[in-house]
Motif scaffolding. Structure first.
Motif, PDB file in Angstrom:
ATOM      1  N   VAL A  98       0.836  -1.204   0.000  1.00 22.29           N
ATOM      2  CA  VAL A  98       0.000   0.000   0.000  1.00 22.29           C
ATOM      3  C   VAL A  98       0.873   1.257   0.000  1.00 22.29           C
ATOM      4  O   VAL A  98       0.605   2.223  -0.734  1.00 22.29           O
ATOM      5  CB  VAL A  98      -0.943  -0.002   1.220  1.00 22.29           C
ATOM      6  N   ILE A  99       1.933   1.257   0.808  1.00 18.21           N
ATOM      7  CA  ILE A  99       2.836   2.420   0.862  1.00 18.21           C
ATOM      8  C   ILE A  99       3.479   2.660  -0.496  1.00 18.21           C
ATOM      9  O   ILE A  99       3.520   3.794  -1.003  1.00 18.21           O
ATOM     10  CB  ILE A  99       3.929   2.208   1.932  1.00 18.21           C
ATOM     11  N   LEU A 100       3.978   1.583  -1.104  1.00 21.83           N
ATOM     12  CA  LEU A 100       4.662   1.717  -2.394  1.00 21.83           C
ATOM     13  C   LEU A 100       3.702   2.175  -3.493  1.00 21.83           C
ATOM     14  O   LEU A 100       4.010   3.082  -4.272  1.00 21.83           O
ATOM     15  CB  LEU A 100       5.299   0.391  -2.791  1.00 21.83           C
ATOM     16  N   THR A 101       2.531   1.542  -3.552  1.00 17.84           N
ATOM     17  CA  THR A 101       1.556   1.886  -4.591  1.00 17.84           C
ATOM     18  C   THR A 101       1.091   3.331  -4.460  1.00 17.84           C
ATOM     19  O   THR A 101       1.031   4.078  -5.450  1.00 17.84           O
ATOM     20  CB  THR A 101       0.344   0.941  -4.532  1.00 17.84           C
ATOM     21  N   THR A 102       0.776   3.743  -3.234  1.00 18.17           N
ATOM     22  CA  THR A 102       0.263   5.093  -2.988  1.00 18.17           C
ATOM     23  C   THR A 102       1.311   6.154  -3.273  1.00 18.17           C
ATOM     24  O   THR A 102       1.041   7.161  -3.948  1.00 18.17           O
ATOM     25  CB  THR A 102      -0.223   5.222  -1.532  1.00 18.17           C
ATOM     26  N   SER A 103       2.531   5.952  -2.745  1.00 18.62           N
ATOM     27  CA  SER A 103       3.572   6.968  -2.910  1.00 18.62           C
ATOM     28  C   SER A 103       4.071   7.048  -4.349  1.00 18.62           C
ATOM     29  O   SER A 103       4.366   8.143  -4.851  1.00 18.62           O
ATOM     30  CB  SER A 103       4.733   6.701  -1.954  1.00 18.62           C
ATOM     31  N   LYS A 104       4.160   5.919  -5.046  1.00 22.37           N
ATOM     32  CA  LYS A 104       4.580   5.948  -6.457  1.00 22.37           C
ATOM     33  C   LYS A 104       3.526   6.656  -7.302  1.00 22.37           C
ATOM     34  O   LYS A 104       3.859   7.451  -8.186  1.00 22.37           O
ATOM     35  CB  LYS A 104       4.798   4.519  -6.967  1.00 22.37           C
ATOM     36  N   TYR A 105       2.262   6.380  -7.024  1.00 24.29           N
ATOM     37  CA  TYR A 105       1.183   7.030  -7.766  1.00 24.29           C
ATOM     38  C   TYR A 105       1.171   8.534  -7.492  1.00 24.29           C
ATOM     39  O   TYR A 105       1.058   9.354  -8.415  1.00 24.29           O
ATOM     40  CB  TYR A 105      -0.154   6.410  -7.379  1.00 24.29           C
ATOM     41  N   ALA A 106       1.313   8.896  -6.206  1.00 25.20           N
ATOM     42  CA  ALA A 106       1.309  10.319  -5.843  1.00 25.20           C
ATOM     43  C   ALA A 106       2.457  11.058  -6.513  1.00 25.20           C
ATOM     44  O   ALA A 106       2.284  12.167  -7.033  1.00 25.20           O
ATOM     45  CB  ALA A 106       1.399  10.462  -4.319  1.00 25.20           C
ATOM     46  N   ALA A 107       3.645  10.432  -6.532  1.00 26.68           N
ATOM     47  CA  ALA A 107       4.803  11.066  -7.166  1.00 26.68           C
ATOM     48  C   ALA A 107       4.557  11.287  -8.653  1.00 26.68           C
ATOM     49  O   ALA A 107       4.837  12.371  -9.187  1.00 26.68           O
ATOM     50  CB  ALA A 107       6.053  10.197  -6.965  1.00 26.68           C
ATOM     51  N   GLY A 108       4.030  10.276  -9.336  1.00 26.47           N
ATOM     52  CA  GLY A 108       3.768  10.391 -10.768  1.00 26.47           C
ATOM     53  C   GLY A 108       2.749  11.466 -11.090  1.00 26.47           C
ATOM     54  O   GLY A 108       2.931  12.248 -12.037  1.00 26.47           O
ATOM     55  N   VAL A 109       1.674  11.522 -10.298  1.00 19.98           N
ATOM     56  CA  VAL A 109       0.618  12.508 -10.544  1.00 19.98           C
ATOM     57  C   VAL A 109       1.114  13.919 -10.264  1.00 19.98           C
ATOM     58  O   VAL A 109       0.872  14.849 -11.049  1.00 19.98           O
ATOM     59  CB  VAL A 109      -0.624  12.183  -9.682  1.00 19.98           C
ATOM     60  N   ILE A 110       1.826  14.094  -9.153  1.00 21.80           N
ATOM     61  CA  ILE A 110       2.327  15.431  -8.795  1.00 21.80           C
ATOM     62  C   ILE A 110       3.312  15.945  -9.845  1.00 21.80           C
ATOM     63  O   ILE A 110       3.236  17.099 -10.285  1.00 21.80           O
ATOM     64  CB  ILE A 110       2.979  15.403  -7.394  1.00 21.80           C
ATOM     65  N   VAL A 111       4.239  15.085 -10.249  1.00 19.78           N
ATOM     66  CA  VAL A 111       5.219  15.486 -11.264  1.00 19.78           C
ATOM     67  C   VAL A 111       4.523  15.785 -12.589  1.00 19.78           C
ATOM     68  O   VAL A 111       4.823  16.775 -13.261  1.00 19.78           O
ATOM     69  CB  VAL A 111       6.297  14.401 -11.458  1.00 19.78           C
ATOM     70  N   GLY A 112       3.568  14.924 -12.969  1.00 17.69           N
ATOM     71  CA  GLY A 112       2.851  15.115 -14.227  1.00 17.69           C
ATOM     72  C   GLY A 112       2.061  16.410 -14.264  1.00 17.69           C
ATOM     73  O   GLY A 112       2.120  17.156 -15.255  1.00 17.69           O
ATOM     74  N   ILE A 113       1.357  16.696 -13.176  1.00 18.27           N
ATOM     75  CA  ILE A 113       0.562  17.926 -13.112  1.00 18.27           C
ATOM     76  C   ILE A 113       1.470  19.153 -13.094  1.00 18.27           C
ATOM     77  O   ILE A 113       1.233  20.143 -13.799  1.00 18.27           O
ATOM     78  CB  ILE A 113      -0.354  17.911 -11.869  1.00 18.27           C
ATOM     79  N   THR A 114       2.523  19.093 -12.271  1.00 20.91           N
ATOM     80  CA  THR A 114       3.463  20.219 -12.173  1.00 20.91           C
ATOM     81  C   THR A 114       4.130  20.492 -13.517  1.00 20.91           C
ATOM     82  O   THR A 114       4.276  21.648 -13.936  1.00 20.91           O
ATOM     83  CB  THR A 114       4.537  19.931 -11.106  1.00 20.91           C
ATOM     84  N   TRP A 115       4.537  19.407 -14.195  1.00 22.74           N
ATOM     85  CA  TRP A 115       5.179  19.539 -15.508  1.00 22.74           C
ATOM     86  C   TRP A 115       4.236  20.236 -16.490  1.00 22.74           C
ATOM     87  O   TRP A 115       4.649  21.118 -17.245  1.00 22.74           O
ATOM     88  CB  TRP A 115       5.532  18.146 -16.020  1.00 22.74           C
ATOM     89  N   GLY A 116       2.962  19.834 -16.453  1.00 18.45           N
ATOM     90  CA  GLY A 116       1.974  20.436 -17.341  1.00 18.45           C
ATOM     91  C   GLY A 116       1.689  21.883 -17.019  1.00 18.45           C
ATOM     92  O   GLY A 116       1.515  22.716 -17.925  1.00 18.45           O
ATOM     93  N   LEU A 117       1.663  22.223 -15.713  1.00 14.45           N
ATOM     94  CA  LEU A 117       1.389  23.610 -15.310  1.00 14.45           C
ATOM     95  C   LEU A 117       2.542  24.535 -15.658  1.00 14.45           C
ATOM     96  O   LEU A 117       2.339  25.688 -16.048  1.00 14.45           O
ATOM     97  CB  LEU A 117       1.125  23.666 -13.799  1.00 14.45           C
ATOM     98  N   LEU A 118       3.774  24.043 -15.516  1.00 12.28           N
ATOM     99  CA  LEU A 118       4.947  24.877 -15.784  1.00 12.28           C
ATOM    100  C   LEU A 118       5.246  25.021 -17.271  1.00 12.28           C
ATOM    101  O   LEU A 118       5.940  25.953 -17.674  1.00 12.28           O
ATOM    102  CB  LEU A 118       6.180  24.294 -15.067  1.00 12.28           C
ATOM    103  N   SER A 119       4.764  24.080 -18.070  1.00 16.74           N
ATOM    104  CA  SER A 119       5.026  24.173 -19.515  1.00 16.74           C
ATOM    105  C   SER A 119       3.728  24.012 -20.286  1.00 16.74           C
ATOM    106  O   SER A 119       3.020  24.976 -20.525  1.00 16.74           O
ATOM    107  CB  SER A 119       6.054  23.117 -19.941  1.00 16.74           C
ATOM    108  N   ASP A 120       3.414  22.769 -20.643  1.00 18.54           N
ATOM    109  CA  ASP A 120       2.187  22.500 -21.390  1.00 18.54           C
ATOM    110  C   ASP A 120       1.808  21.047 -21.162  1.00 18.54           C
ATOM    111  O   ASP A 120       2.665  20.176 -21.243  1.00 18.54           O
ATOM    112  CB  ASP A 120       2.407  22.753 -22.885  1.00 18.54           C
TER     113      ASP A 120
END
Length: 378
Positions: A98-120
């Protein structure tokens, strides 16, 4: 000829080699070489709407399997993968999973959203889209995880594989895009989740069914990989921007998702961080996620919940994102074992052996300890 052994030597080879083979043949097909078209015409192949003769469009079983079967075969893979999700896991393994699944998913979503907000979100820095980032970073290579934790980790690390298999397929990526505002209808989520849930239900109800379907988890991969490749042009993989984006995506996956999972382990007082670094990869089957998302976008457009233009964006993204994720899958297959070896050496210097189960709490140790009574003579 040892073809299978040769494929296995390539990182993520079972997925990547057929994908490249399909792309190579489709590239030749799209060149419309005269002598090939004349040969196909003499065999009775029907011309396409544009008047060309293509061997990937000969109809019948061959076209259904090698050209048009990607989504069907991907659904079959998800069904078989779902059947291997064992709900009967131990407490320590469940916690780590549960820790691995949750934290890996959170990292991917946060990076993906941030990347999109800062660029496109569609064509951001280095040509990476939010779709490609989330799909690559949230889906780890289960086979590699099991192998690395089996060698450097302990039983509960290996047992976490049962929970980590939940991130197989496009469902989590679809959910993240929905949270970001993409208006996918409920039926699109159900359509993606249903094969996984049915497989999970049958696999947990009957161990014989789980064993029967276990072969399908790997058997189907090269077939849907080839079919995905048959819709791509090989030149995409040799585009410097796509190649650079894929390598960057791999580094982000290893460093950022691995770091997030290791931090989460420390927060929950897990001493060994072998499991987080073993999961810091991109799975080969993540390559199929962009095509599945594009199909979901088509469903959304058909139901009126998404404009045709927005659906077309996902469809156009699928080819480039697939190539980028393929490169990331290969690269992380090379990087993750190195990361695990370095983590193992580091924590051994700290006196931590990742192969020893350290999940026993201090309270349990105290209860199980026998007090030593000194023999004092009067």
């Amino acid at each position: 000829m040892k073809i299978k052994k040769a494929i296995d030597k390539v990182p993520g080879g079972l997925m990547v080699v057929p994908l490249l083979a399909g792309a190579f043949l489709n590239t030749i097909d799209q060149l419309h070489i005269p002598f090939i078209m004349n040969m196909l015409k003499s065999l009775g192949v029907s011309a396409t709407d544009a008047g060309y003769y293509e061997f990937f469009k000969i109809g019948g079983f061959s076209q259904a399997l090698f050209k048009d079967g990607a989504l069907t075969l991907c659904a079959l893979f998800l069904f078989c993968a779902g059947s291997q999700m064992n709900l009967r896991v131990g407490g320590a393994a469940l916690k780590k999973g549960v820790i691995l699944t949750t934290s890996k998913y959170a990292a991917g979503v946060i990076v993906g959203i941030t990347w999109g907000l800062l660029s496109d979100p569609v064509n951001g820095f280095l040509g990476l889209s939010t779709l490609a980032i989330i799909a690559a970073m949230t889906n780890g290579n289960g086979g590699m995880f099991a192998a690395l934790t089996g060698q450097y980790g302990n039983r509960s690390d290996v047992g976490a594989t049962a929970v980590l298999s939940l991130n197989d397929g496009p469902f989590f990526t679809l959910m993240a895009l929905g949270m970001m505002g993409a208006n996918f209808p409920l039926i699109a989520f159900i359509a993606v989740l249903l094969p996984i849930m049915l497989g999970m239900l049958l696999g947990n109800l009957d161990g014989d069914i789980r064993e029967f379907l276990s072969a399908g988890e790997s058997l189907v991969i090269p077939f849907f990989a080839f079919a995905l490749g048959a819709g791509m042009n090989l030149s995409v993989f040799f585009n410097p921007e796509v190649l650079g984006a894929g390598v960057a995506l791999a580094l982000m996956t290893v460093i950022l998702s691995g770091g997030a999972m290791a931090l989460a382990f420390k927060i929950f007082r897990e001493k060994s961080v072998i499991a987080p670094w073993a999961e810091a990869s991109t799975a080969g089957n993540a390559v199929a996620t962009p095509a599945a998302i594009a199909a979901a976008a088509t469903v959304a457009a058909g139901s009126g919940l998404m404009s045709t233009a927005d659906a077309l964006v996902y469809q156009n993204l699928a080819t480039v994102a697939t190539a980028q994720i393929s490169i990331a899958a290969i690269s992380t297959s090379l990087l993750v074992p190195v990361a695990v070896i370095l983590a193992d050496k580091y924590q051994r210097r700290k006196g931590i052996d990742g192969r020893v189960e350290l999940a026993v709490s201090k309270e349990k140790k105290a209860k199980n300890s026998v007090p030593v009574v000194e023999d004092v003579q009067a």
